[in-house]
Design an enzyme around this catalytic site. Structure first.
Site, PDB file in Angstrom:
ATOM      1  N   ARG A  94       0.844  -1.196   0.000  1.00  0.00           N
ATOM      2  CA  ARG A  94       0.000   0.000   0.000  1.00  0.00           C
ATOM      3  C   ARG A  94       0.877   1.241   0.000  1.00  0.00           C
ATOM      4  O   ARG A  94       0.972   1.945   0.999  1.00  0.00           O
ATOM      5  CB  ARG A  94      -0.889  -0.033   1.231  1.00  0.00           C
ATOM      6  CG  ARG A  94      -2.268   0.475   0.909  1.00  0.00           C
ATOM      7  CD  ARG A  94      -3.253   0.203   1.958  1.00  0.00           C
ATOM      8  NE  ARG A  94      -2.727   0.513   3.290  1.00  0.00           N
ATOM      9  CZ  ARG A  94      -3.374   0.275   4.402  1.00  0.00           C
ATOM     10  NH1 ARG A  94      -4.554  -0.285   4.363  1.00  0.00           N
ATOM     11  NH2 ARG A  94      -2.862   0.574   5.581  1.00  0.00           N
ATOM     12  N   ASP A 123      10.304 -22.494   6.436  1.00  0.00           N
ATOM     13  CA  ASP A 123      11.007 -22.475   7.717  1.00  0.00           C
ATOM     14  C   ASP A 123      12.458 -22.232   7.341  1.00  0.00           C
ATOM     15  O   ASP A 123      13.142 -23.152   6.866  1.00  0.00           O
ATOM     16  CB  ASP A 123      10.863 -23.814   8.451  1.00  0.00           C
ATOM     17  CG  ASP A 123      11.487 -23.737   9.825  1.00  0.00           C
ATOM     18  OD1 ASP A 123      12.572 -23.138   9.961  1.00  0.00           O
ATOM     19  OD2 ASP A 123      10.892 -24.249  10.787  1.00  0.00           O
ATOM     20  N   HIS A 124      12.929 -21.010   7.492  1.00  0.00           N
ATOM     21  CA  HIS A 124      14.215 -20.682   6.870  1.00  0.00           C
ATOM     22  C   HIS A 124      15.375 -21.459   7.486  1.00  0.00           C
ATOM     23  O   HIS A 124      16.430 -21.586   6.879  1.00  0.00           O
ATOM     24  CB  HIS A 124      14.464 -19.171   6.862  1.00  0.00           C
ATOM     25  CG  HIS A 124      14.927 -18.593   8.153  1.00  0.00           C
ATOM     26  ND1 HIS A 124      14.082 -18.321   9.189  1.00  0.00           N
ATOM     27  CD2 HIS A 124      16.159 -18.235   8.585  1.00  0.00           C
ATOM     28  CE1 HIS A 124      14.763 -17.812  10.200  1.00  0.00           C
ATOM     29  NE2 HIS A 124      16.033 -17.750   9.862  1.00  0.00           N
ATOM     30  N   GLU A 128      19.780 -15.564  20.860  1.00  0.00           N
ATOM     31  CA  GLU A 128      20.030 -14.307  20.137  1.00  0.00           C
ATOM     32  C   GLU A 128      20.450 -13.244  21.137  1.00  0.00           C
ATOM     33  O   GLU A 128      19.957 -13.230  22.278  1.00  0.00           O
ATOM     34  CB  GLU A 128      18.757 -13.854  19.427  1.00  0.00           C
ATOM     35  CG  GLU A 128      18.337 -14.790  18.333  1.00  0.00           C
ATOM     36  CD  GLU A 128      17.125 -14.263  17.589  1.00  0.00           C
ATOM     37  OE1 GLU A 128      17.304 -13.671  16.522  1.00  0.00           O
ATOM     38  OE2 GLU A 128      16.009 -14.417  18.105  1.00  0.00           O
ATOM     39  N   ASP A 135       7.474 -18.357  18.269  1.00  0.00           N
ATOM     40  CA  ASP A 135       8.309 -17.751  17.233  1.00  0.00           C
ATOM     41  C   ASP A 135       9.411 -18.713  16.781  1.00  0.00           C
ATOM     42  O   ASP A 135       9.772 -18.732  15.608  1.00  0.00           O
ATOM     43  CB  ASP A 135       8.931 -16.457  17.799  1.00  0.00           C
ATOM     44  CG  ASP A 135       9.694 -15.653  16.763  1.00  0.00           C
ATOM     45  OD1 ASP A 135       9.241 -15.609  15.604  1.00  0.00           O
ATOM     46  OD2 ASP A 135      10.748 -15.073  17.109  1.00  0.00           O
ATOM     47  N   HIS A 179      11.462 -23.651  14.051  1.00  0.00           N
ATOM     48  CA  HIS A 179      12.886 -23.932  13.848  1.00  0.00           C
ATOM     49  C   HIS A 179      13.403 -25.054  14.761  1.00  0.00           C
ATOM     50  O   HIS A 179      14.062 -25.982  14.307  1.00  0.00           O
ATOM     51  CB  HIS A 179      13.736 -22.686  14.125  1.00  0.00           C
ATOM     52  CG  HIS A 179      13.280 -21.466  13.361  1.00  0.00           C
ATOM     53  ND1 HIS A 179      12.757 -21.528  12.106  1.00  0.00           N
ATOM     54  CD2 HIS A 179      13.291 -20.148  13.676  1.00  0.00           C
ATOM     55  CE1 HIS A 179      12.449 -20.303  11.680  1.00  0.00           C
ATOM     56  NE2 HIS A 179      12.767 -19.447  12.626  1.00  0.00           N
ATOM     57  N   LYS A 185      15.726 -14.175  23.385  1.00  0.00           N
ATOM     58  CA  LYS A 185      16.284 -12.896  22.942  1.00  0.00           C
ATOM     59  C   LYS A 185      17.120 -12.333  24.085  1.00  0.00           C
ATOM     60  O   LYS A 185      16.880 -12.648  25.250  1.00  0.00           O
ATOM     61  CB  LYS A 185      15.165 -11.897  22.642  1.00  0.00           C
ATOM     62  CG  LYS A 185      14.150 -12.387  21.611  1.00  0.00           C
ATOM     63  CD  LYS A 185      14.497 -11.917  20.232  1.00  0.00           C
ATOM     64  CE  LYS A 185      13.468 -12.334  19.216  1.00  0.00           C
ATOM     65  NZ  LYS A 185      14.020 -12.523  17.870  1.00  0.00           N
TER      66      LYS A 185
HETATM   67  C1  BG6 Z   1      12.849 -15.747  12.812  1.00  0.00           C
HETATM   68  C2  BG6 Z   1      12.254 -15.213  14.085  1.00  0.00           C
HETATM   69  O1  BG6 Z   1      12.123 -16.850  12.357  1.00  0.00           O
HETATM   70  O2  BG6 Z   1      14.189 -16.137  13.054  1.00  0.00           O
HETATM   71  C3  BG6 Z   1      13.068 -14.075  14.638  1.00  0.00           C
HETATM   72  O3  BG6 Z   1      10.936 -14.752  13.823  1.00  0.00           O
HETATM   73  C4  BG6 Z   1      14.512 -14.465  14.764  1.00  0.00           C
HETATM   74  O4  BG6 Z   1      12.565 -13.643  15.897  1.00  0.00           O
HETATM   75  C5  BG6 Z   1      15.017 -15.059  13.455  1.00  0.00           C
HETATM   76  O5  BG6 Z   1      15.257 -13.299  15.081  1.00  0.00           O
HETATM   77  C6  BG6 Z   1      16.430 -15.567  13.590  1.00  0.00           C
HETATM   78  O6  BG6 Z   1      16.889 -16.041  12.354  1.00  0.00           O
HETATM   79  P1  BG6 Z   1      18.441 -16.296  12.139  1.00  0.00           P
HETATM   80  O7  BG6 Z   1      18.517 -16.906  10.791  1.00  0.00           O
HETATM   81  O8  BG6 Z   1      19.110 -14.957  12.246  1.00  0.00           O
HETATM   82  O9  BG6 Z   1      18.872 -17.219  13.235  1.00  0.00           O
END
Ligand code: BG6
Length: 509
Positions: free
Chosen positions: A64, A200-201, A239, A258, A263, A361
């Site tokens: 938008r 799921d990266h 993190e 999250d 993950h 975190k």
């Molecule tokens: C994401 C979470 O899926 O993964 C974030 O939503 C997190 O909160 C992030 O910071 C961390 O990804 P990576 O690849 O930096 O470990």
């Protein structure tokens, strides 16, 4: 007799050949968001720079904003220059940006989707994207149903013979089991299963994929990968950052939803699963699902799960705010910024081996690792003082940031005494390979464009992981507040107590 010459470079299955996507357009919903700017746009550029996108590739931004195509290309260029992994080349950028378009509109606007359909059919004609369209939903989950519905009503989800339509859904995939089921139904009603890619990266990370190579391409690990030798497994995703500007997303979601739901449970499944019959998507998913269905929650959730919330503290020599003082977080928030849970797997291989998962975190440092900690030797033919400094053997898959594998074992300290102490043997990617690892999103976006799903959790897996987490979340919802931990530490003392009750302690990576 004539010997038939085969040119190995002509073999389409040759793994040495790069896998290049075919003609297609990628539509990015939520193009102004953090993920797009920091990860997705740079990953798309890196793919182009590596020659893995075809010259016919097109990218359509949808948001938008009152932007023209050039504005979008300019903003995308800034993101790419700031975050790309490979060097920035003007000629690559020119080629990529010549296929960039922007559609302005809100997610519920019929006109905007009609315009999107025009833009895509124009690209099919002019750029040669051939009717192959992928829709990337990098948007708040509340908008998923609306966008999926608009893709259906505008006809964009339906492909002609010889072309494909795919949808990529970013997490969080639901808030609990019920909402995940509803969402799955909405997506599955519009897109057939093979065209839905749930991201799921973590599964795109090189080290995570290497876990499967280490386990199943070698002989030395698998014989000891069971309850006869393994004492416990610790999976940590820590993190050092706080929630930054993500209060809107994070509050009410928290660390367990999250990170653990997706993950960490995926890492657990890959660590614990049996060898798949083959490495195709179906077989890997089947093995992961078997692990999920064998997971057993502890009966006393108060003793075997811990959630925490960071208070003000120090990080990297700087004072940092507590979670409740972060912008946009209500002072009464009960959201967990730290979560630790103990799970067991009811199977012959893993019975009696706890899997401890933790994430948070504002912890001591950024590190993700899977530590397989072995039992102590049944007998030590040394005096007690000789082995005072000997810990447990461990195999640690270092997912990030220092990617590699560490093996920890005891060794004699040089000298006349028999003194045994822990030492480590390290494999570091950087020392063994000249190529740097691609970003997870590069791998995953390319897999979507190629239509290769092994790295994407399917419908049932997502629901199963909610089935595991829901009882814990419900327990927390009805039992007070999260424990507090000071920013820059390793979580609340209650997390240490949780392991101490089992006679163990967390690693301090
Ligand atoms: C994401 C979470 O899926 O993964 C974030 O939503 C997190 O909160 C992030 O910071 C961390 O990804 P990576 O690849 O930096 O470990």
């Amino acid at each position: 007799m004539a010997v038939q010459q085969t040119n190995p470079l002509r073999d389409l299955n040759d793994r040495r050949l790069p896998r290049v996507a075919g003609p297609c357009a990628l539509v990015l919903f939520g193009v102004t968001g953090d993920l797009s700017r920091k990860k997705l746009l740079p990953a798309i550029y890196d793919l182009a720079n590596r020659g893995l996108l075809p010259p016919t590739f097109a990218l359509v931004g949808f948001a938008r904003r009152d932007w023209a195509d050039q504005d979008f290309a300019q903003i995308a260029e800034e993101s790419v220059r700031a975050h790309c992994r490979t060097p920035f080349h003007e000629d690559v950028w020119e080629q990529l940006s010549s296929g960039m378009r922007f559609v302005a509109g809100s997610f519920d606007s019929d006109e905007a989707f009609i315009e999107l359909a025009h833009v895509l059919s124009d690209l099919d004609r002019v750029r040669g994207t051939n009717g192959n369209h992928a829709f990337y939903l990098s948007i708040p989950p509340g908008f998923f149903p609306t966008v999926i519905d608009k893709l259906r009503t505008s006809g964009l989800s339906a492909n002609d013979a010889g072309s494909w339509r795919r949808v990529i859904v970013e997490k969080p995939f639901g808030h609990d089991l019920k909402s995940a089921q509803e969402l799955n139904k909405i997506v599955d009603d519009v897109f057939p299963p093979g065209s839905v890619f749930r991201i799921d990266h973590y599964l795109g990370k090189e080290t995570v994929q290497n876990l499967l190579a280490v386990r199943f391409a070698n002989t030395m690990f698998e014989p000891i990968w069971n309850n006869k030798y393994v004492d416990h497994v610790e999976i940590t995703m820590a993190e050092d950052i706080g929630i930054g500007s993500r209060a809107g997303y994070y509050d009410g979601i928290g660390a367990a939803r999250d990170v653990i739901q997706n993950h960490l449970l995926q890492l657990l499944a890959l660590t614990a699963m049996e060898e798949p019959v083959s490495f195709n998507a179906e077989q890997i998913r089947l093995e992961k699902e078997k692990v999920f269905s064998a997971i057993k929650l502890p009966t006393d959730l108060s003793r075997h799960t811990v959630r925490g919330q960071y208070s003000a503290g120090w990080q990297g020599g700087e004072p940092v705010k507590g979670f409740l003082e972060e912008d946009g977080i209500p002072k009464t928030s009960k959201t967990d910024t730290f979560a630790a849970i103990k799970l067991e797997i009811d199977s012959r291989r893993w019975a009696g081996v706890p899997f401890y998962l933790r994430t948070g975190k504002r912890l001591g440092r950024r590190v993700t690792e899977i530590a397989v900690v072995f039992k102590r030797a049944p007998h030590l033919p040394f005096s007690a003082t000789d082995t005072e400094e000997l810990g447990s053997n461990a195999l640690v898959i270092r997912v990030q940031p220092d990617e590699g594998i560490t093996i920890k074992f005891g060794s004699k300290v040089p000298g006349t005494q028999m003194e045994v102490r822990d030492v480590t043997m390290d494999f570091a990617y950087g020392d063994s390979f000249t190529e740097s690892s691609p970003e997870a999103y590069e791998r995953l976006i390319l897999d979507v464009l190629l239509g290769e799903p092994p790295l994407f959790p399917r419908h049932r897996e997502v629901e199963m992981s909610w089935e595991i987490l829901d009882p814990i979340l419900n327990h927390w919802a009805t039992h007070g507040r999260p424990d507090t931990y000071e920013a820059g530490t390793w979580g609340p003392p209650e997390a240490d107590e949780m392991l101490a009750r089992d006679g163990r302690e967390w690693r301090r990576p």
